[in-house]
Design an enzyme around this catalytic site. Structure first.
Site, PDB file in Angstrom:
ATOM      1  N   CYS A  93     -59.050 -55.853  30.593  1.00 33.02           N
ATOM      2  CA  CYS A  93     -58.292 -55.950  31.841  1.00 33.02           C
ATOM      3  C   CYS A  93     -59.070 -55.280  32.965  1.00 33.02           C
ATOM      4  CB  CYS A  93     -56.911 -55.307  31.679  1.00 33.02           C
ATOM      5  SG  CYS A  93     -55.948 -55.282  33.207  1.00 33.02           S
TER       6      CYS A  93
ATOM      7  N   CYS B 123     -56.822 -53.240  35.441  1.00 32.72           N
ATOM      8  CA  CYS B 123     -56.387 -51.924  34.966  1.00 32.72           C
ATOM      9  C   CYS B 123     -57.532 -50.926  34.972  1.00 32.72           C
ATOM     10  CB  CYS B 123     -55.813 -52.032  33.551  1.00 32.72           C
ATOM     11  SG  CYS B 123     -54.382 -53.103  33.393  1.00 32.72           S
ATOM     12  N   ASP B 124     -58.687 -51.315  34.470  1.00 29.33           N
ATOM     13  CA  ASP B 124     -59.744 -50.358  34.159  1.00 29.33           C
ATOM     14  C   ASP B 124     -60.963 -50.444  35.081  1.00 29.33           C
ATOM     15  OD1 ASP B 124     -58.106 -49.733  32.006  1.00 29.33           O
ATOM     16  OD2 ASP B 124     -59.080 -51.202  30.710  1.00 29.33           O
TER      17      ASP B 124
END
Length: 550
Positions: A364, A367-368
């Protein structure tokens, strides 16, 4: 920070509608919420000012929130053992809850939830969670690593806040923004969020239901199944929909509009894969829209019609005249069931992938990705997902190389052109043989399938975007027929081989597009309505005529 603003003057920092909603919620709090901000001049000045602005906006909304600021090297900082800037401490006379960083973006939900819980001085845990947390008899020092771009993080952070409020004598909590505390994130190898540690032991990778979080906190290891200790509440309904992605939510809207009492069950964040898609450019009516924004619109619409039970994991289904659906919290009795369980990220299968998951390996970019700013990463894949992830990373200043085993991209032409117009590096005819490193990813071993050359390629992150695998665990437990590719087999009405059970969305295969999934959810809901009015499984089949036989 204590001055008040005239009621008719809105704060541009939050926006008028958000401010009005927060004012109503905060003014209803029965208790004050003291918040201490610790800063240091010359260290993270931009973040310090952002924290001041954010807290000042909240303070102006309601006098229930009491803000005070202290120097990082002052007496109060030493008293509370604060050593990073900015740090927020909440109601320290009652609780041990602090936030390292600035709760911006998705983390604003964490801040609001935290203020409300502290203002009511209740953890608001379910009865089942309370029974588990009462059994914890030793200290728990909890750290939850989060990112402002992660839609999953607030759910996990609030789980931890609830525990810290419910058992303040034994549970202490630090919520740590990995972007402003990279050294701490590196020390814990927390390169993917959310990650949760208790007593420096990793107890959760990803977001959990409240009950699973509390059970993991008690056991000091990640738990995946929660068995209720008491009989769950029984809910009778016409239709149960398992899955809160576009297909499930669309099915819920159309089922209720057809006059059917309906429940949607979703164990994780609503919206499915769309919630973590940076930008959606092919949804009719929106030229460009962030995936999370599109999900928020869809969820808000669905909530006008259907009951949504988020954070409940389906642990068992029993077909019959009344279909029994047992979740981690309660039991549902329904006349029909729609499986809209979607699909999960497909694993690469290369050595080192699972070992370095969360330590440089990610699925992701939303997200990261921010943790890898200025660093070198690869994105594996050649379809829409891979190209979208690569472009997103490139646009947030991550040095990104696309690795594709083919010699042309499968992505839509518009996306593929953006790769080349941005002069992004693409390694054609190339596969990842192994992911290597010590505590975190430091390189990958690549093989050029055309030349046979095998060589190391230094990187600090590996983002895998090679497609999805259908979530058919529940289908398998029910002996529902699957296609050779592993998707749920269904007829033109989305019926499975088991009467009363239907499917919709990515779990059916086909085109994995938002509009397609929503269309399939709509069709499934209308099929359920028609079949409940005239059950096809209750009609005795007439013998074929001679014409039909031929």
């Amino acid at each position: 920070m204590s001055e008040k603003r005239p009621e008719n003057q809105q704060d541009p920092f939050l926006g008028s509608q958000v401010e009005d909603n927060l004012r109503v919620a905060f003014n209803a709090l029965p208790n004050k919420v003291p918040v201490m901000l610790f800063t240091e001049n010359g260290q993270n000045d931009v973040l310090n000012q952002a924290a001041r602005d954010l807290l000042k906006s909240f303070n102006k909304i309601s006098d229930k929130i009491e803000i005070s600021e202290f120097d990082l090297y002052g007496t109060e900082a030493k008293k509370h053992s604060v050593n990073s800037s900015p740090t927020l401490i909440f109601d320290p006379d009652r609780y041990s809850i602090r936030y390292l960083g600035v709760p911006f973006g998705e983390e604003a939900r964490t801040l609001v939830g935290m203020i409300l819980l502290i203002g009511f001085q209740t953890g608001n845990l379910s009865e089942q969670s309370q029974q588990v947390i009462k059994r914890i008899n030793s200290k728990r020092e909890v750290k939850v690593f989060v990112s402002p771009t992660c839609p999953y993080c607030p759910d996990q952070a609030i789980n931890a806040v609830k525990a810290a409020i419910e058992r303040p004598e034994i549970v202490s909590l630090e919520i740590i923004d990995i972007q402003s505390n990279q050294e701490t994130a590196n020390r814990y190898s927390a390169f993917s969020v959310p990650q949760t540690f208790a007593n420096d032991i990793l107890i959760a990778y990803g977001a959990q239901t409240e009950e699973l979080f509390v059970l993991s906190l008690q056991k000091l290891e990640q738990q995946t199944v929660f068995i209720p200790e008491i009989d769950a509440e029984v809910i009778e309904t016409d239709v149960v929909i398992v899955g809160g992605g576009p297909a499930g939510l669309a099915a819920g809207i159309y089922a209720v509009r057809s006059g059917l009492k309906t429940a949607v069950i979703e164990r994780g964040p609503l919206g499915g894969q769309v919630a973590t898609t940076p930008i959606v450019e092919n949804y009719p009516g929106f030229a460009r829209v962030p995936g999370k924004t599109l999900v928020d619109i869809l969820v808000s619409h669905a909530l006008e019609y259907v009951q949504i039970f988020q954070g409940e994991d389906v642990v068992g289904i029993q077909p019959g005249a009344k279909i029994e659906v047992q979740t981690s919290r309660r039991k549902f009795l329904a006349k029909a069931l729609i499986l809209a369980t979607g699909a999960n990220y497909k694993k690469l299968g290369a050595p080192g992938e699972m070992l370095f998951m969360g330590r440089g390996v990610s699925y992701c970019a939303t997200c990261d990705g921010p943790l890898f700013k200025g660093k070198k990463v690869i994105v594996i894949g050649g379809g829409n997902s891979a190209v979208t992830e690569a472009l997103y990373l490139h646009n947030i200043d991550v040095w990104t190389t696309l690795v594709h085993r083919g010699n042309t991209l499968r992505a839509q032409e518009h996306l593929a052109k953006n790769i080349f117009s941005n002069n992004m590096e693409v390694l054609w005819d190339t596969e990842v043989v192994e992911i290597k490193g010590k505590e975190k990813v430091s390189e990958v071993i690549l093989r050029n399938n055309r030349t046979g050359l095998v060589y190391p390629f230094p990187v600090q992150g590996v983002f895998i975007a090679i497609g999805y695998e259908p979530s058919v665990h529940l289908a398998r437990t029910l002996d529902i027929e699957l296609t050779p590719d592993g998707f749920i087999k269904h007829d033109s009405h989305h019926r499975t081989n088991i009467p009363g059970i239907y499917s919709a969305g990515d779990v059916e295969g086909g085109y994995k597009q938002i509009v397609t999934a929503m269309g399939q959810g709509t069709e499934a809901a209308l099929s359920v309505f028609e079949d409940l009015m005239h059950p096809y499984w209750a009609v005795e089949k007439e013998p074929l005529t001679e014409t039909a036989k031929t």
